[in-house]
Scaffold this active site. Structure first.
Site, PDB file in Angstrom:
ATOM      1  N   SER A  56       4.616   0.333   6.258  1.00  0.00           N
ATOM      2  CA  SER A  56       3.937   0.233   5.094  1.00  0.00           C
ATOM      3  C   SER A  56       4.880  -0.105   3.894  1.00  0.00           C
ATOM      4  O   SER A  56       4.473  -0.446   2.784  1.00  0.00           O
ATOM      5  CB  SER A  56       3.194   1.540   4.759  1.00  0.00           C
ATOM      6  OG  SER A  56       4.007   2.628   4.667  1.00  0.00           O
ATOM      7  N   GLY A  93       1.534   2.072   9.075  1.00  0.00           N
ATOM      8  CA  GLY A  93       1.308   3.241  10.137  1.00  0.00           C
ATOM      9  C   GLY A  93       2.040   2.710  11.297  1.00  0.00           C
ATOM     10  O   GLY A  93       1.996   3.412  12.662  1.00  0.00           O
ATOM     11  N   ASN A 121       8.219   6.479  10.827  1.00  0.00           N
ATOM     12  CA  ASN A 121       6.982   6.922  11.115  1.00  0.00           C
ATOM     13  C   ASN A 121       7.326   7.903  12.592  1.00  0.00           C
ATOM     14  O   ASN A 121       6.630   8.788  12.854  1.00  0.00           O
ATOM     15  CB  ASN A 121       5.949   6.346  11.643  1.00  0.00           C
ATOM     16  CG  ASN A 121       5.155   5.616  10.094  1.00  0.00           C
ATOM     17  OD1 ASN A 121       5.243   6.453   9.139  1.00  0.00           O
ATOM     18  ND2 ASN A 121       4.824   4.462  10.182  1.00  0.00           N
ATOM     19  N   ASP A 204       0.991   8.947  -5.064  1.00  0.00           N
ATOM     20  CA  ASP A 204       1.256   9.389  -3.743  1.00  0.00           C
ATOM     21  C   ASP A 204       2.359  10.279  -3.382  1.00  0.00           C
ATOM     22  O   ASP A 204       2.599  11.120  -2.528  1.00  0.00           O
ATOM     23  CB  ASP A 204       0.526   8.778  -2.505  1.00  0.00           C
ATOM     24  CG  ASP A 204       1.617   7.587  -2.509  1.00  0.00           C
ATOM     25  OD1 ASP A 204       2.738   7.576  -3.034  1.00  0.00           O
ATOM     26  OD2 ASP A 204       1.184   6.795  -1.459  1.00  0.00           O
ATOM     27  N   HIS A 207       5.202   6.186  -1.353  1.00  0.00           N
ATOM     28  CA  HIS A 207       5.401   4.788  -1.362  1.00  0.00           C
ATOM     29  C   HIS A 207       6.110   3.982  -2.713  1.00  0.00           C
ATOM     30  O   HIS A 207       5.554   4.559  -3.655  1.00  0.00           O
ATOM     31  CB  HIS A 207       4.190   3.860  -1.076  1.00  0.00           C
ATOM     32  CG  HIS A 207       3.352   4.243   0.101  1.00  0.00           C
ATOM     33  ND1 HIS A 207       2.705   4.954   0.264  1.00  0.00           N
ATOM     34  CD2 HIS A 207       3.873   3.788   1.589  1.00  0.00           C
ATOM     35  CE1 HIS A 207       2.230   5.180   1.502  1.00  0.00           C
ATOM     36  NE2 HIS A 207       3.100   4.347   2.528  1.00  0.00           N
TER      37      HIS A 207
END
Length: 233
Positions: A56, A93, A121, A204, A207
């Site tokens: 991402s 993801g 991730n 958030d 990012h």
């Protein structure tokens, strides 16, 4: 430098909490990004390709594609009058395992410079260091086997210490170790000077926002320009 690293750990700790809860962040899937031109399928036979392959962060989650750092790299390339097209192949993801599967399709097009931005991730999910290293090495091997002249740049990542100091240190070390072993270039930490800075990230807290992507682009450019320097001179 110590201040930056500590803030980065705070930033990545927030990511890990969201990732573990499955409520968003890097877990959210989105459509694969497209080449950064409307007529991207009509590539000149002399035009070289810079391909960004990642999660991402590369995909520019939450932003228009022209605000994500790969597009900013395209702008820098254009300013220098270099005959390169940037392709954003980021997918939210993505892990090293899924990337290792997807890369075969991505390599169907000729690539001259390949920026590999995966692994974050894996660390957030606590995937074994050996598995992450194996997947990254296999991707590097696939690129080199398909395009022997392709320049590979590996983007380094860090994770918070909540997985334990041993895991954290081993994860961080994977990237420079692979870069040295394969004699490829390394971006020490993709999110340097961005992670943990609220004003440089989206609400958030995960990012990078538009301003954050500008700094990420500079982190990438410091390394990429070393490859492009002969052509720019």
């Amino acid at each position: 430098m110590k201040k930056v690293v500590n803030k980065a750990f705070i930033f990545l700790f927030v990511i890990s909490q969201i990732a573990c809860s499955g409520t968003g962040g890097h877990e959210e899937k989105k459509e694969i990004a497209k080449p950064l031109e409307n007529n991207a399928t009509q590539t000149s036979s002399t035009e070289k390709i810079i391909l960004f392959f990642g999660n991402s962060l590369t995909a520019g989650y939450g932003l228009e594609m022209d605000k994500a750092f790969p597009a900013l790299i395209q702008a820098k390339v254009d300013t220098l009058g270099l005959n390169y097209k940037v392709v954003n192949a980021g997918l939210s993801g993505e892990t090293t395992a899924s990337g290792n599967t997807r890369i075969d399709w991505v390599l169907n097009q000729k690539v001259d410079i390949f920026i590999l931005e995966l692994g974050g991730n894996d660390g957030l999910r606590g995937i074994s260091i050996e598995e992450t290293r194996k997947n990254l090495q296999q991707m590097i091997d696939k690129i080199q086997a398909k395009y022997q002249d392709c320049q590979i740049v590996l983007a380094g990542m860090q994770i918070p210490p909540n997985m334990g100091q041993d895991y954290t240190a081993a994860f961080r070390a994977v990237f420079p170790e692979l870069a040295e072993k394969n004699e490829i270039m390394l971006i020490p930490f993709l999110l340097a000077n961005v992670g943990g800075e609220p004003e440089l990230n989206q609400p958030d807290g995960i990012h990078p926002n538009e301003e954050g992507h500008k700094i990420v682009a500079e982190n990438v450019w410091k390394i990429l320009q070393e490859i492009l320097k002969p052509e720019a001179s």
